[in-house]
Design a protein around this motif. Structure first.
Motif, PDB file in Angstrom:
ATOM      1  N   SER A 140     110.533 -91.602   5.221  1.00  0.00           N
ATOM      2  CA  SER A 140     110.425 -92.914   6.423  1.00  0.00           C
ATOM      3  C   SER A 140     111.873 -93.512   5.986  1.00  0.00           C
ATOM      4  O   SER A 140     112.102 -93.531   4.482  1.00  0.00           O
ATOM      5  CB  SER A 140     109.771 -93.632   6.206  1.00  0.00           C
ATOM      6  N   GLY A 141     112.288 -94.318   6.843  1.00  0.00           N
ATOM      7  CA  GLY A 141     113.752 -95.275   5.956  1.00  0.00           C
ATOM      8  C   GLY A 141     112.824 -96.712   6.748  1.00  0.00           C
ATOM      9  O   GLY A 141     112.492 -96.775   7.295  1.00  0.00           O
ATOM     10  N   VAL A 142     113.097 -97.581   5.545  1.00  0.00           N
ATOM     11  CA  VAL A 142     112.166 -99.266   5.648  1.00  0.00           C
ATOM     12  C   VAL A 142     113.724-100.435   5.532  1.00  0.00           C
ATOM     13  O   VAL A 142     114.590-100.110   4.441  1.00  0.00           O
ATOM     14  CB  VAL A 142     111.637 -98.911   4.308  1.00  0.00           C
ATOM     15  N   PRO A 143     113.999-101.294   6.791  1.00  0.00           N
ATOM     16  CA  PRO A 143     115.481-101.869   6.708  1.00  0.00           C
ATOM     17  C   PRO A 143     114.569-102.955   6.077  1.00  0.00           C
ATOM     18  O   PRO A 143     113.724-102.862   5.730  1.00  0.00           O
ATOM     19  CB  PRO A 143     114.845-102.466   7.986  1.00  0.00           C
ATOM     20  N   VAL A 144     115.949-103.546   5.498  1.00  0.00           N
ATOM     21  CA  VAL A 144     115.572-104.454   4.111  1.00  0.00           C
ATOM     22  C   VAL A 144     115.309-105.818   4.896  1.00  0.00           C
ATOM     23  O   VAL A 144     115.273-105.834   6.256  1.00  0.00           O
ATOM     24  CB  VAL A 144     117.043-105.222   4.098  1.00  0.00           C
ATOM     25  N   GLN A 145     114.348-106.219   4.220  1.00  0.00           N
ATOM     26  CA  GLN A 145     113.155-107.488   4.807  1.00  0.00           C
ATOM     27  C   GLN A 145     113.678-108.445   4.271  1.00  0.00           C
ATOM     28  O   GLN A 145     113.586-108.307   2.013  1.00  0.00           O
ATOM     29  CB  GLN A 145     112.069-106.770   4.727  1.00  0.00           C
ATOM     30  N   ILE A 146     113.839-109.905   3.627  1.00  0.00           N
ATOM     31  CA  ILE A 146     114.279-110.488   3.020  1.00  0.00           C
ATOM     32  C   ILE A 146     113.850-112.144   2.815  1.00  0.00           C
ATOM     33  O   ILE A 146     113.224-112.487   4.407  1.00  0.00           O
ATOM     34  CB  ILE A 146     115.342-110.995   3.113  1.00  0.00           C
ATOM     35  N   TRP A 147     113.271-112.993   2.126  1.00  0.00           N
ATOM     36  CA  TRP A 147     111.773-113.871   2.070  1.00  0.00           C
ATOM     37  C   TRP A 147     111.740-114.852   0.951  1.00  0.00           C
ATOM     38  O   TRP A 147     112.909-114.545   0.476  1.00  0.00           O
ATOM     39  CB  TRP A 147     110.652-113.667   1.402  1.00  0.00           C
ATOM     40  N   ASN A 148     111.772-116.129   1.762  1.00  0.00           N
ATOM     41  CA  ASN A 148     111.687-117.271   1.266  1.00  0.00           C
ATOM     42  C   ASN A 148     110.328-118.344   0.886  1.00  0.00           C
ATOM     43  O   ASN A 148     110.053-117.471   1.722  1.00  0.00           O
ATOM     44  CB  ASN A 148     112.467-118.530   1.883  1.00  0.00           C
ATOM     45  N   TYR A 149     110.045-118.849  -0.187  1.00  0.00           N
ATOM     46  CA  TYR A 149     109.132-118.959  -0.561  1.00  0.00           C
ATOM     47  C   TYR A 149     109.067-120.590  -0.415  1.00  0.00           C
ATOM     48  O   TYR A 149     110.150-121.433  -1.208  1.00  0.00           O
ATOM     49  CB  TYR A 149     107.984-118.490  -1.935  1.00  0.00           C
ATOM     50  N   ARG A 150     108.418-121.182   0.266  1.00  0.00           N
ATOM     51  CA  ARG A 150     108.759-122.928   0.764  1.00  0.00           C
ATOM     52  C   ARG A 150     107.386-123.876   0.502  1.00  0.00           C
ATOM     53  O   ARG A 150     106.245-123.167   1.954  1.00  0.00           O
ATOM     54  CB  ARG A 150     109.963-123.338   1.485  1.00  0.00           C
ATOM     55  N   ALA A 151     106.868-124.258  -0.383  1.00  0.00           N
ATOM     56  CA  ALA A 151     105.864-124.864  -0.081  1.00  0.00           C
ATOM     57  C   ALA A 151     104.952-124.329   0.368  1.00  0.00           C
ATOM     58  O   ALA A 151     103.674-124.685   0.858  1.00  0.00           O
ATOM     59  CB  ALA A 151     106.105-126.451   0.480  1.00  0.00           C
TER      60      ALA A 151
END
Length: 270
Positions: free
Chosen positions: A168-179
């Motif tokens: 499997s290929g898994v695309p990059v995923q970027i998250w922010n945490y806010r409040a």
């Protein structure tokens, strides 16, 4: 005779007791950052890196504001980044540090879970939120030069979707945490997406080069991740053009249809 029999019985009883493994005593680790103290306690699993009954206690200026069991924390590993398996860091630059506790649930390729505790001044307590990274964990990086870290991971929904886990290929995923809330901000970092797309295309080229007799299952996964990245970049037409040129396998039309549907379902195709 009775005395000798009693001593023999007592000796056997002591031998049995000594052969039984006593439960390990609970261990406690504490981290202090200014007025905030975070204490993690757990019961070690004998002869294992896994632990049970994880609890967390958070105090401010000596006053305990949270003392609670960590959900689903039996037979887990403490995903420690140092001696103490807990961190105190301001994740959203609001001047109030969060407490971060990462757990690893074990298994062949699963799963890292982040438990983040946020201070609520109006209630003078801490509120927990949980992020399950599943197979791919994360890295905290400062991608745009501010004081707020991004959580760089991969999209676990692609695992097993078009082929085996290993393929499997898994695309990059970027998250922010806010409040206390998580937001997918991947589209804000096109350079990262471009590099990820290039990586998956190179993986496809490597399979073709090293194994000319490969079958479709060896490339379906990496090409799906490539197409997801192309959608994130707004280059889906170029992606489909290239895919039509190289994907000549017998399941061509079925794969294209399934891939389009999946990219719509997962929000890549808008």
């Amino acid at each position: 005779m009775k005395a000798r029999s009693l001593l023999t019985t007592l000796g056997l009883s002591l031998a049995v007791l000594s052969s039984v493994a006593l439960p390990a005593q609970a261990e406690t680790k504490t981290l202090v950052n200014g007025p905030i103290s975070a204490e993690v306690s757990y019961d070690p699993e004998p002869d294992s890196r896994f632990v049970n009954n994880v609890r967390i206690q958070i105090s401010r200026q000596g006053q305990t504001l949270l003392d609670a069991a960590v959900p689903e924390s039996n037979l887990v590993a403490l995903a420690a980044r140092g001696e103490v398996p807990v961190e105190i860091q301001d994740l959203d630059a609001d001047g109030e540090p969060e407490v971060i506790l990462d757990l690893y649930t074990g298994g062949a390729h699963c799963c890292t879970v982040s438990n983040i505790y946020r201070y609520l001044p109006d209630q003078n307590t801490y509120q927990a939120s949980t992020k399950d990274w599943r197979d791919y964990s994360y890295r905290r990086e400062f991608l745009n030069g501010d004081a707020v870290p991004e959580f760089v991971s991969a999209d676990p929904r692609f695992a097993y979707q078009f082929t085996s886990f290993a393929g499997s290929g898994v695309p990059v995923q970027i998250w922010n945490y806010r409040a206390g809330r998580w937001t997918d901000v991947t589209r804000q970092y096109p350079a990262r997406i471009y590099n990820d797309a290039f990586r998956w295309w190179q993986s496809f080229e490597r399979v073709r080069r090293e194994n000319p007799n490969h079958d479709a299952l060896e490339v379906r996964g990496v090409l799906a991740a490539y197409m997801a990245d192309k959608y994130l970049l707004g280059q889906e037409e170029d992606g489909w053009r290239r895919l039509r040129q190289v994907y000549r396998y017998s399941d061509r039309e079925q794969y294209f249809s399934e891939l389009r549907s999946f990219l719509r379902e997962t929000g890549y195709a808008r």
